[in-house]
Design a protein around this motif. Sequence first.
Motif, PDB file in Angstrom:
ATOM      1  N   PHE A 170       0.829  -1.207   0.000  1.00 54.19           N
ATOM      2  CA  PHE A 170       0.000   0.000   0.000  1.00 54.19           C
ATOM      3  C   PHE A 170       0.865   1.260   0.000  1.00 54.19           C
ATOM      4  CE2 PHE A 170      -3.221  -2.965   1.717  1.00 54.19           C
ATOM      5  CZ  PHE A 170      -4.271  -2.654   0.860  1.00 54.19           C
ATOM      6  N   GLY A 213       2.270   4.702  -0.580  1.00 57.08           N
ATOM      7  CA  GLY A 213       1.598   5.938  -0.983  1.00 57.08           C
ATOM      8  C   GLY A 213       0.247   6.148  -0.329  1.00 57.08           C
ATOM      9  N   PHE A 214      -0.295   5.082   0.307  1.00 57.22           N
ATOM     10  CA  PHE A 214      -1.610   5.184   0.945  1.00 57.22           C
ATOM     11  C   PHE A 214      -1.547   4.940   2.452  1.00 57.22           C
ATOM     12  CE2 PHE A 214      -2.447   3.803  -3.447  1.00 57.22           C
ATOM     13  CZ  PHE A 214      -3.203   4.887  -3.875  1.00 57.22           C
ATOM     14  N   TYR A 243      -4.056  13.976   6.048  1.00 60.04           N
ATOM     15  CA  TYR A 243      -4.183  14.377   4.643  1.00 60.04           C
ATOM     16  C   TYR A 243      -2.886  15.050   4.189  1.00 60.04           C
ATOM     17  CZ  TYR A 243      -5.653  17.024   0.525  1.00 60.04           C
ATOM     18  OH  TYR A 243      -5.732  17.561  -0.733  1.00 60.04           O
ATOM     19  N   GLY A 250      -0.017  12.567   4.220  1.00 60.86           N
ATOM     20  CA  GLY A 250      -0.123  11.678   3.068  1.00 60.86           C
ATOM     21  C   GLY A 250       0.456  12.286   1.804  1.00 60.86           C
ATOM     22  N   ALA A 269       4.130   9.760   2.890  1.00 57.59           N
ATOM     23  CA  ALA A 269       3.615   8.414   2.600  1.00 57.59           C
ATOM     24  C   ALA A 269       4.732   7.544   2.033  1.00 57.59           C
ATOM     25  CB  ALA A 269       2.437   8.488   1.644  1.00 57.59           C
ATOM     26  N   ILE A 318      -9.309  12.945   0.240  1.00 62.37           N
ATOM     27  CA  ILE A 318      -8.590  12.414  -0.906  1.00 62.37           C
ATOM     28  C   ILE A 318      -9.485  12.435  -2.140  1.00 62.37           C
ATOM     29  CG2 ILE A 318      -9.241   9.990  -0.614  1.00 62.37           C
ATOM     30  CD1 ILE A 318      -6.201   9.361  -1.070  1.00 62.37           C
ATOM     31  N   VAL A 334      -9.970   6.928  -4.990  1.00 60.63           N
ATOM     32  CA  VAL A 334      -9.280   5.706  -4.584  1.00 60.63           C
ATOM     33  C   VAL A 334      -9.654   4.579  -5.536  1.00 60.63           C
ATOM     34  CG1 VAL A 334      -9.263   6.385  -2.151  1.00 60.63           C
ATOM     35  CG2 VAL A 334     -11.138   4.992  -3.019  1.00 60.63           C
ATOM     36  N   TYR A 342      -7.654  -2.172  -3.780  1.00 60.49           N
ATOM     37  CA  TYR A 342      -7.734  -2.403  -2.333  1.00 60.49           C
ATOM     38  C   TYR A 342      -8.252  -3.810  -2.049  1.00 60.49           C
ATOM     39  CZ  TYR A 342      -9.807  -1.842   2.389  1.00 60.49           C
ATOM     40  OH  TYR A 342     -10.187  -1.993   3.703  1.00 60.49           O
ATOM     41  N   SER A 361      -4.504   1.606  11.794  1.00 63.50           N
ATOM     42  CA  SER A 361      -5.041   2.714  11.005  1.00 63.50           C
ATOM     43  C   SER A 361      -5.871   3.662  11.858  1.00 63.50           C
ATOM     44  CB  SER A 361      -5.890   2.178   9.844  1.00 63.50           C
ATOM     45  OG  SER A 361      -5.093   1.445   8.929  1.00 63.50           O
ATOM     46  N   PHE A 410      -3.373   2.932   7.272  1.00 63.87           N
ATOM     47  CA  PHE A 410      -3.928   3.686   6.155  1.00 63.87           C
ATOM     48  C   PHE A 410      -4.037   5.167   6.512  1.00 63.87           C
ATOM     49  CE2 PHE A 410      -6.069  -0.491   5.201  1.00 63.87           C
ATOM     50  CZ  PHE A 410      -5.389  -0.727   4.024  1.00 63.87           C
ATOM     51  N   TYR A 433      -8.014   8.145   3.062  1.00 65.67           N
ATOM     52  CA  TYR A 433      -8.034   7.063   2.073  1.00 65.67           C
ATOM     53  C   TYR A 433      -8.963   5.947   2.543  1.00 65.67           C
ATOM     54  CZ  TYR A 433      -6.435   2.796  -0.303  1.00 65.67           C
ATOM     55  OH  TYR A 433      -6.391   1.601  -0.991  1.00 65.67           O
TER      56      TYR A 433
END
Length: 698
Positions: A12, A14-15, A38, A41, A45, A162, A165, A170, A189, A372, A376
């Motif tokens: 994952f 970047g997320f 946010y 990220g 990330a 975001i 997605v 996912y 998360s 996460f 996202y």
Amino acid sequence: MSDLDAKINQHFSGFVVRKDLVKAVKGNAIVPTYVLEYLLGQYCATDDEASIQTGIETVKDILQKHYVHRSEAGLVQSRIKELGRYKVIDQVSVSLNEKTDSYEAVFENLGIKRVAVDSGTIKAHPKLLVTGVWCIADVQYEFTEDTRVSPWILDTIKPIQIAKVDYEQYREIRSAFTTDEWIDLLIQSIGFEPGAFGRRSKLLQLLRLVPFVERNYNLIELGPKGTGKSHIYSEFSPHGQLISGGEISIPKLFVNNSSGRIGLVGYWDVVAFDEFAGREKTANKALVDIMKNYMANKTFSRGINPMGAEASFSFVGNTDHNVPFMLKNSDLFEALPSQFHDSAFIDRLHAYLPGWEIDVIRGEMFTKGYGFIVDYLAEILRHLRSEDFSNRPDKFFKVSEKISTRDRDAIFKTMSGFLKLLFPDGSQTEAEVEELLRLAMESRKRVKDQLARIDSTYPEVDFYFVGSGDQKRRVTTVEEEEYPQFYNLRPGLFAEGDHAPEVDPGNDRAEETRIPEAAPADGLASRSAPPRLAEGHQVFAENRKGVSYDKLFGPYTDGAKLIVVTDPYIRYFYQIRNLMEFVEMVIRRKSPEDQVRIHLVTGPDDANAHRQGELLDSIATACTATGVDFTWAFDTSGSAHARDIVCDTGWKIVLDRGLDVFQAPVKIDGFSLGDRLQEHRMLKGFYVTYVRVSPEVA
């Protein structure tokens, strides 16, 4: 980096973000976690430490330059005037000025009102009309001598969430993780350290997320203070709205009949009512009636026209008393305001999350691992609201036909929510479905059992499901097993001074025997009549309290001259402390003149066998002159996998967890009852079997 964190970053990238970074960048900015994540990220990330540190400084710089502190509002206003235009991070709400036929924004921290907003912005972001939304906005200043015209103009605005997605990606990546790994990823998360929670406690934390994935889901959580009941709804998602104080008007929540403007239920996925409990509070009867209709039918009236919405409700509040007090004297909803302590309202709740099972939040419970980025995950959960997984359990189990349609709907909605969270790819096994089905049925049973106390017109319901081989599997709540003497009481059934009859807790996961009451811990056990002992099997649910070695083992070890404990995992300090407490139990119960030998067979801790041996030797030393002779030996062959206690009186006690039946203690500053009294510790899920063997075999 842990193996799980490495795997998370591999799949994952970047997320996900390291969760402890929020604290590193927050400073004194009073913003929700999802706003900070946010920004993190965008710049952090990654698992590259140098890039993370650079990203942290970038985010700090953005917050320093563009986040508006109330105390610095005048300075930022001046900056906008001098520059003509400036970017700010603030909470923005918009209303229609009917006199000028124009939209005007209010910037909460910046302290400016009547900011001109064009209609296109409102069409793109209608939620601005309902409540404050955290945004990144460009604000202009153009002075005019016309006092009717505000100099403040909203140029551009971007709600903090975001953009898009890839849900299919996912879902596909889910298959790369085991169920335990996926649960731990979700726990990280939401900001918690998985190691601080047992399996059931993790699932209870995730139950708080079900309103985000299920439309029109009604959840209540009542429990002690400080357990993080409102955290999810205030910090976790840009699609949830927390109403502080629990009080709200009909126009704000549902619809303003004079303007026709729909309220919060039309724009938010979840509306949570904080501090909902409080018997001294009052509520508008008309509001309660509309809420009951909406919770049952997903509609409310706008004048004479019905309107529908999909927002879920979550009610969170504090209890005034502990569970046994409530069960003996009232019910588990006793803390609700009188207008909501109503059977019709309570019956519309799909699940009751037992807040007394959630531990008080402490600093060491927050994770430093990866999870996460919350916006996202929030978009993923929002996508899942449109799907229905409620029929997936039908492949393995059939819920009792004796329960009502409302009970059935509640159970299936909770199940659907759990399956969306844990198995979006449909990879659930029969055993995993059973675990979730039990929790879903228990959560609804807790509601229904209390309804029978509150309103005599509600009958008792047998909550069970049928699996392979048509075996009936009954469901109980943890408090039902822990306090059977109170759980089935009904108001008015017993006159003052009467006693409730003995109640079978009804746990038919295995054949049971009642544990004999422990003898007084004064060394005089032999002077009282011995309890009647019987063979049998007992299952204990995770998070239950009220259990001790005295109750589990005492009556079966009384009178023994030799007790052999076989447990290959007496290794960590807290496990050796458990063994010491077992020895203490034997010392308390035996007569002073009796001599008892306790022998331990365990496995060596390869990483620290020397220290392990020192601690075990210290138990032997502590037993000097007590009438107990403690010895121990390592099973170096590795063949000792069984965990049992065998007495020369002819009793064998088999435990799937050995002596390790209590959840590991958490170090805190100060004192803890659980550290002193076993009855106040939460259990791990375990079973114990009592078997009679010949003394010669023993």
